[in-house]
Design a protein around this motif. Sequence first.
Motif, PDB file in Angstrom:
ATOM      1  N   LYS A   2       0.834  -1.206   0.000  1.00 57.43           N
ATOM      2  CA  LYS A   2       0.000   0.000   0.000  1.00 57.43           C
ATOM      3  C   LYS A   2       0.864   1.250   0.000  1.00 57.43           C
ATOM      4  O   LYS A   2       0.629   2.192  -0.743  1.00 57.43           O
ATOM      5  N   ARG A   3       1.910   1.249   0.808  1.00 54.89           N
ATOM      6  CA  ARG A   3       2.826   2.386   0.870  1.00 54.89           C
ATOM      7  C   ARG A   3       3.502   2.596  -0.478  1.00 54.89           C
ATOM      8  O   ARG A   3       3.647   3.729  -0.955  1.00 54.89           O
ATOM      9  N   LEU A   4       3.905   1.508  -1.113  1.00 63.71           N
ATOM     10  CA  LEU A   4       4.553   1.579  -2.424  1.00 63.71           C
ATOM     11  C   LEU A   4       3.621   2.211  -3.462  1.00 63.71           C
ATOM     12  O   LEU A   4       4.016   3.120  -4.201  1.00 63.71           O
ATOM     13  N   ILE A   5       2.386   1.782  -3.485  1.00 68.45           N
ATOM     14  CA  ILE A   5       1.416   2.332  -4.439  1.00 68.45           C
ATOM     15  C   ILE A   5       1.124   3.789  -4.103  1.00 68.45           C
ATOM     16  O   ILE A   5       1.081   4.649  -4.984  1.00 68.45           O
ATOM     17  N   LYS A   6       0.954   4.082  -2.819  1.00 64.55           N
ATOM     18  CA  LYS A   6       0.686   5.465  -2.425  1.00 64.55           C
ATOM     19  C   LYS A   6       1.854   6.382  -2.793  1.00 64.55           C
ATOM     20  O   LYS A   6       1.655   7.483  -3.301  1.00 64.55           O
ATOM     21  N   GLU A   7       3.088   5.927  -2.573  1.00 67.30           N
ATOM     22  CA  GLU A   7       4.256   6.735  -2.939  1.00 67.30           C
ATOM     23  C   GLU A   7       4.343   6.948  -4.447  1.00 67.30           C
ATOM     24  O   GLU A   7       4.703   8.025  -4.911  1.00 67.30           O
ATOM     25  N   SER A   8       3.998   5.924  -5.214  1.00 64.34           N
ATOM     26  CA  SER A   8       4.068   6.060  -6.671  1.00 64.34           C
ATOM     27  C   SER A   8       3.016   7.037  -7.190  1.00 64.34           C
ATOM     28  O   SER A   8       3.198   7.649  -8.235  1.00 64.34           O
ATOM     29  N   LEU A   9       1.942   7.211  -6.450  1.00 63.19           N
ATOM     30  CA  LEU A   9       0.872   8.134  -6.846  1.00 63.19           C
ATOM     31  C   LEU A   9       1.091   9.554  -6.326  1.00 63.19           C
ATOM     32  O   LEU A   9       0.245  10.423  -6.545  1.00 63.19           O
ATOM     33  N   PHE A  10       2.211   9.796  -5.667  1.00 64.94           N
ATOM     34  CA  PHE A  10       2.475  11.112  -5.091  1.00 64.94           C
ATOM     35  C   PHE A  10       2.351  12.223  -6.124  1.00 64.94           C
ATOM     36  O   PHE A  10       1.808  13.288  -5.844  1.00 64.94           O
ATOM     37  N   VAL A  11       2.832  11.986  -7.325  1.00 66.87           N
ATOM     38  CA  VAL A  11       2.779  13.010  -8.369  1.00 66.87           C
ATOM     39  C   VAL A  11       1.331  13.445  -8.653  1.00 66.87           C
ATOM     40  O   VAL A  11       1.087  14.593  -9.015  1.00 66.87           O
ATOM     41  N   LEU A  12       0.374  12.551  -8.449  1.00 67.59           N
ATOM     42  CA  LEU A  12      -1.035  12.876  -8.685  1.00 67.59           C
ATOM     43  C   LEU A  12      -1.770  13.320  -7.426  1.00 67.59           C
ATOM     44  O   LEU A  12      -2.731  14.083  -7.505  1.00 67.59           O
ATOM     45  N   LEU A  13      -1.342  12.821  -6.269  1.00 69.76           N
ATOM     46  CA  LEU A  13      -2.092  13.052  -5.024  1.00 69.76           C
ATOM     47  C   LEU A  13      -1.423  14.002  -4.039  1.00 69.76           C
ATOM     48  O   LEU A  13      -1.936  14.210  -2.947  1.00 69.76           O
ATOM     49  N   LYS A  14      -0.296  14.606  -4.411  1.00 70.61           N
ATOM     50  CA  LYS A  14       0.451  15.422  -3.440  1.00 70.61           C
ATOM     51  C   LYS A  14      -0.349  16.592  -2.891  1.00 70.61           C
ATOM     52  O   LYS A  14      -0.130  17.023  -1.775  1.00 70.61           O
TER      53      LYS A  14
END
Length: 189
Positions: A2-14
């Motif tokens: 979950k952390r890995l997916i959340k970190e990868s989405l940082f560019v969209l969810l920051k």
Amino acid sequence: IKRLIKESLFVLLKDYKDPSLHPRMMRLMQEIKTLDVVSERGKRKVENGLLTSLGKKMFFDFSFTEKYRLGAMASVVTEVDATTFSCTITGFDLKNIQFPKGATHLKLTYLVCKYDFDTLSFVNYDSSVFFDSECEMVSPFSFTPDLPLTNLKNVICFCGISFYQEIGVEKFVLKNTNAIGVTCVHIGL
């Protein structure tokens, strides 16, 4: 994972500030992990659950953001080429999108996330385009990520929408939960 997916989405969810996102993602990952029928109990993995059709559907249907989900917009169709991961979007019409108060531009971002579940790492490839609120939309249009076409497994693709306000010559992102949208558009595991 979950952390890995959340970190990868940082560019969209920051700039997305929804305190319910983390617990909702945790719940989703736990549910998907239970779909792993390969591993023994206590050693089940999210990535094995994502290999199932139900796991893919649960992830694909997950609401990362409540508003401006590309997949939920009527008449919008996204097609991702499973070989090149280029994405074609049809039916996207700015006239059908209600811009938040103060927004002058919409930014559409296509994000290809390549995961390595063994090392818990990822590589992102993204492409974006800005549209003026007065723009006459040309649809269909495509995004073609600049990525190496070797060893392309464990790839999940997303589309993100964010709204900006232009002041002078600069654009500033609107940082509220009603001005950001993220949608999963392809799962290639």
